[in-house]
Design a protein around this motif. Structure first.
Motif, PDB file in Angstrom:
ATOM      1  N   ALA A  32      38.908 -51.200 -11.973  1.00 50.47           N
ATOM      2  CA  ALA A  32      37.777 -50.669 -12.731  1.00 50.47           C
ATOM      3  C   ALA A  32      36.632 -51.667 -12.804  1.00 50.47           C
ATOM      4  CB  ALA A  32      38.230 -50.296 -14.140  1.00 50.47           C
ATOM      5  N   ALA A  33      36.532 -52.535 -11.809  1.00 52.07           N
ATOM      6  CA  ALA A  33      35.418 -53.493 -11.755  1.00 52.07           C
ATOM      7  C   ALA A  33      34.093 -52.752 -11.678  1.00 52.07           C
ATOM      8  CB  ALA A  33      35.591 -54.400 -10.540  1.00 52.07           C
ATOM      9  N   PRO A  34      33.001 -53.357 -12.151  1.00 50.30           N
ATOM     10  CA  PRO A  34      31.703 -52.665 -12.151  1.00 50.30           C
ATOM     11  C   PRO A  34      31.233 -52.322 -10.733  1.00 50.30           C
ATOM     12  CG  PRO A  34      31.651 -54.639 -13.530  1.00 50.30           C
ATOM     13  CD  PRO A  34      32.932 -54.673 -12.781  1.00 50.30           C
ATOM     14  N   ASP A  35      30.404 -51.300 -10.649  1.00 51.92           N
ATOM     15  CA  ASP A  35      29.782 -50.954  -9.374  1.00 51.92           C
ATOM     16  C   ASP A  35      28.953 -52.145  -8.882  1.00 51.92           C
ATOM     17  OD1 ASP A  35      30.838 -48.424  -9.708  1.00 51.92           O
ATOM     18  OD2 ASP A  35      29.025 -47.622 -10.620  1.00 51.92           O
ATOM     19  N   SER A  36      28.998 -52.375  -7.576  1.00 48.50           N
ATOM     20  CA  SER A  36      28.241 -53.491  -7.031  1.00 48.50           C
ATOM     21  C   SER A  36      27.875 -53.208  -5.580  1.00 48.50           C
ATOM     22  CB  SER A  36      29.053 -54.799  -7.115  1.00 48.50           C
ATOM     23  OG  SER A  36      30.288 -54.661  -6.436  1.00 48.50           O
ATOM     24  N   CYS A  37      26.938 -53.972  -5.075  1.00 53.28           N
ATOM     25  CA  CYS A  37      26.470 -53.828  -3.692  1.00 53.28           C
ATOM     26  C   CYS A  37      27.190 -54.846  -2.812  1.00 53.28           C
ATOM     27  CB  CYS A  37      24.960 -54.034  -3.619  1.00 53.28           C
ATOM     28  SG  CYS A  37      24.315 -54.019  -1.931  1.00 53.28           S
ATOM     29  N   HIS A  38      27.668 -54.386  -1.677  1.00 54.48           N
ATOM     30  CA  HIS A  38      28.461 -55.256  -0.806  1.00 54.48           C
ATOM     31  C   HIS A  38      27.622 -56.303  -0.083  1.00 54.48           C
ATOM     32  CE1 HIS A  38      26.900 -52.082   1.745  1.00 54.48           C
ATOM     33  NE2 HIS A  38      27.210 -52.780   2.819  1.00 54.48           N
ATOM     34  N   ARG A  39      26.289 -56.240  -0.192  1.00 59.18           N
ATOM     35  CA  ARG A  39      25.434 -57.233   0.460  1.00 59.18           C
ATOM     36  C   ARG A  39      24.932 -58.303  -0.507  1.00 59.18           C
ATOM     37  NH1 ARG A  39      26.586 -56.833   5.757  1.00 59.18           N
ATOM     38  NH2 ARG A  39      26.531 -54.669   6.449  1.00 59.18           N
ATOM     39  N   GLU A  40      25.452 -58.294  -1.720  1.00 56.71           N
ATOM     40  CA  GLU A  40      25.019 -59.260  -2.723  1.00 56.71           C
ATOM     41  C   GLU A  40      25.913 -60.506  -2.700  1.00 56.71           C
ATOM     42  OE1 GLU A  40      22.217 -59.050  -4.787  1.00 56.71           O
ATOM     43  OE2 GLU A  40      21.841 -57.499  -3.263  1.00 56.71           O
ATOM     44  N   PRO A  41      25.413 -61.633  -3.228  1.00 61.37           N
ATOM     45  CA  PRO A  41      26.193 -62.888  -3.190  1.00 61.37           C
ATOM     46  C   PRO A  41      27.547 -62.782  -3.876  1.00 61.37           C
ATOM     47  CG  PRO A  41      23.904 -63.332  -3.750  1.00 61.37           C
ATOM     48  CD  PRO A  41      24.054 -61.848  -3.767  1.00 61.37           C
ATOM     49  N   GLU A  42      27.625 -62.009  -4.975  1.00 61.43           N
ATOM     50  CA  GLU A  42      28.897 -61.920  -5.685  1.00 61.43           C
ATOM     51  C   GLU A  42      29.959 -61.204  -4.836  1.00 61.43           C
ATOM     52  OE1 GLU A  42      26.080 -58.793  -7.529  1.00 61.43           O
ATOM     53  OE2 GLU A  42      25.978 -60.852  -6.754  1.00 61.43           O
ATOM     54  N   ALA A  43      29.527 -60.260  -3.996  1.00 65.56           N
ATOM     55  CA  ALA A  43      30.466 -59.594  -3.088  1.00 65.56           C
ATOM     56  C   ALA A  43      30.942 -60.574  -2.017  1.00 65.56           C
ATOM     57  CB  ALA A  43      29.820 -58.370  -2.459  1.00 65.56           C
ATOM     58  N   ALA A  44      30.035 -61.358  -1.484  1.00 66.59           N
ATOM     59  CA  ALA A  44      30.412 -62.362  -0.483  1.00 66.59           C
ATOM     60  C   ALA A  44      31.396 -63.363  -1.069  1.00 66.59           C
ATOM     61  CB  ALA A  44      29.161 -63.070   0.033  1.00 66.59           C
ATOM     62  N   ALA A  45      31.168 -63.758  -2.315  1.00 72.41           N
ATOM     63  CA  ALA A  45      32.074 -64.715  -2.961  1.00 72.41           C
ATOM     64  C   ALA A  45      33.465 -64.108  -3.131  1.00 72.41           C
ATOM     65  CB  ALA A  45      31.501 -65.135  -4.315  1.00 72.41           C
ATOM     66  N   LEU A  46      33.521 -62.831  -3.522  1.00 69.51           N
ATOM     67  CA  LEU A  46      34.810 -62.145  -3.659  1.00 69.51           C
ATOM     68  C   LEU A  46      35.538 -62.103  -2.321  1.00 69.51           C
ATOM     69  CD1 LEU A  46      36.883 -60.284  -5.097  1.00 69.51           C
ATOM     70  CD2 LEU A  46      35.374 -58.358  -4.504  1.00 69.51           C
ATOM     71  N   ILE A  47      34.837 -61.697  -1.273  1.00 69.80           N
ATOM     72  CA  ILE A  47      35.451 -61.597   0.054  1.00 69.80           C
ATOM     73  C   ILE A  47      35.994 -62.949   0.500  1.00 69.80           C
ATOM     74  CG2 ILE A  47      34.920 -61.202   2.502  1.00 69.80           C
ATOM     75  CD1 ILE A  47      32.988 -58.970   1.505  1.00 69.80           C
ATOM     76  N   ASN A  48      35.231 -63.996   0.283  1.00 69.82           N
ATOM     77  CA  ASN A  48      35.680 -65.328   0.700  1.00 69.82           C
ATOM     78  C   ASN A  48      36.904 -65.796  -0.083  1.00 69.82           C
ATOM     79  OD1 ASN A  48      33.794 -65.729   2.740  1.00 69.82           O
ATOM     80  ND2 ASN A  48      32.235 -66.494   1.324  1.00 69.82           N
ATOM     81  N   ARG A  49      36.932 -65.487  -1.382  1.00 67.18           N
ATOM     82  CA  ARG A  49      38.109 -65.872  -2.172  1.00 67.18           C
ATOM     83  C   ARG A  49      39.351 -65.130  -1.689  1.00 67.18           C
ATOM     84  NH1 ARG A  49      34.616 -64.909  -6.551  1.00 67.18           N
ATOM     85  NH2 ARG A  49      35.872 -63.089  -7.156  1.00 67.18           N
ATOM     86  N   VAL A  50      39.220 -63.832  -1.459  1.00 70.05           N
ATOM     87  CA  VAL A  50      40.366 -63.045  -1.016  1.00 70.05           C
ATOM     88  C   VAL A  50      40.827 -63.503   0.365  1.00 70.05           C
ATOM     89  CG1 VAL A  50      41.176 -60.730  -0.412  1.00 70.05           C
ATOM     90  CG2 VAL A  50      39.762 -61.053  -2.444  1.00 70.05           C
TER      91      VAL A  50
END
Length: 375
Positions: A32-50
């Motif tokens: 249930a994480a908030p809606d977000s754009c996959h081109r934003e820095p926070e999405a990149a940070a998530l992808i890199n952590r995973v």
């Protein structure tokens, strides 16, 4: 309430199928994480952590990385087996069940040069035979193996096969979809060049994310391998995620958020501890069913710690058994057509001894009822 009495209504389905699994509440909440754009820095940070955590779960070191894909484990399988074999190469597919056959079907669809070595369902793969084939055929540059052949519940000898493949200087691609996270597996020690995993089995995440772990130099070398597919081009995903710091296509960000939580829990528990937890539950399933007269497809030494193939009780069909158990709150799984008369009980996920005991009690009620109807 005695075990012979039927429960009123199940408050949850206990998933005894080999994925998706019952997950930790924190994993379910994280989606249930908030809606977000996959081109934003926070999405990149998530992808890199995973990516970093996915590489660690199988023992990858700093020389390894992972590539994430939005799709089931088969998406990652297809990305690897359509991408890693060069035009002048050839892959040996080791097949002793439904998922070995799936590897063969993938390379066939993509016209990847290959040879198929079949051992027969329920038979373990013989490392000595793999050794002989590789020694006799230098055109084979890659080997494809299913670690846990989920159709039969069989664990194949990964360590021994990895040593054979490495000794011959070939590359090993391993379908670890239903072994990673609970079975013994170590990417460097097992000489794994390409490891394929998914979120929703032993890693106890939700469906929708799969991944590939490999040494960076193997991924870099794909630059010279012509793409055979567009969406599942492994090199394209790697370059985008690793060098451009952005996904190639739209990822499932909420599922990734949930998967990160599952990875955190898996890393904290550890593969050995989780494997012991699963093995204890599997033993409870097998001991309980054996005491009820059930027989099993495989001998004990070939079984995984998370899937048990069981012969149906005499005179009872799978559909009736499944539907009766589901009404009680327990979901078991069918087998493929080659194994008619067998059903599967998995113990992946967030299950407890009480869940297994409840299943066994429900099994008693359902079998007694069906046997009475048959009589």
């Amino acid at each position: 309430m005695s075990v012979s009495e039927a429960p009123s209504a199940p408050d949850r389905l206990v998933l005894l199928n080999p994925g998706p699994v019952n997950v930790h509440e924190d994993v379910r909440t994280a989606i249930a994480a908030p809606d977000s754009c996959h081109r934003e820095p926070e999405a990149a940070a998530l992808i890199n952590r995973v990516r970093q955590k996915a590489a660690r779960i199988g023992g990858g070191d700093d020389s390894h990385t992972s590539v994430l894909l939005a799709g089931s484990g088969t998406a990652a399988l297809e990305a690897v087996f359509s991408s890693v074999v060069p035009a002048e190469g050839r892959i040996l597919i080791l097949d002793n069940g439904h998922y070995g056959e799936r590897l063969y079907r993938i390379v066939s669809v993509h016209d990847v040069p290959h040879r198929r070595l079949e051992f027969g369902w329920t038979n373990p793969i013989d490392p000595d035979e793999v050794d002989r084939v590789l020694a006799a055929d230098p055109s084979l540059t890659h080997v494809g193996l299913v670690h846990h052949e989920t159709s039969t519940g069989q664990i194949n000898p990964l360590r021994e096969i990895g040593e054979v493949v490495a000794r011959h200087g070939r590359q090993l691609a391993v379908d670890a979809i239903s072994s990673l996270g609970s079975e013994r597996l170590d990417i460097p020690a097992d000489h794994i060049d390409w490891l394929i995993g998914t979120a929703n089995k032993n890693l106890e995440g939700l469906p929708g994310v799969s991944f590939v772990v490999a040494p960076r130099h193997r991924l870099d070398a794909l630059e010279n391998v012509p793409a055979r597919t567009f969406y599942l081009d492994l090199y394209g995903h790697y370059v985008s995620q690793d060098r451009l710091n952005a996904p190639l296509f739209t990822p499932a960000l909420q599922v990734l958020t949930s998967f990160e939580k599952a990875l955190d829990l898996a890393l904290a528990e550890g593969t050995e501890t989780r494997g012991a937890r699963y093995a204890s539950l599997a033993d409870r399933v097998r001991t309980g069913l054996a005491s009820r007269g059930a027989s099993f497809l495989l001998p004990p030494e070939h079984r995984s710690n998370s899937v048990t193939d069981v012969h149906l009780p005499e005179g009872i069909g799978y559909d009736d058994l499944h539907d009766g158990l589901k009404a009680e709150g327990y979901v078991v799984y069918s087998t493929q057509e080659q194994l008619a008369g067998v059903f599967r009980v998995a113990n992946m996920g967030q299950l407890t001894e009480a869940d297994i005991d409840g299943f066994l009690a429900a099994y008693d009620r359902v079998v007694a009822k069906l046997a009475g109807v048959a009589a």
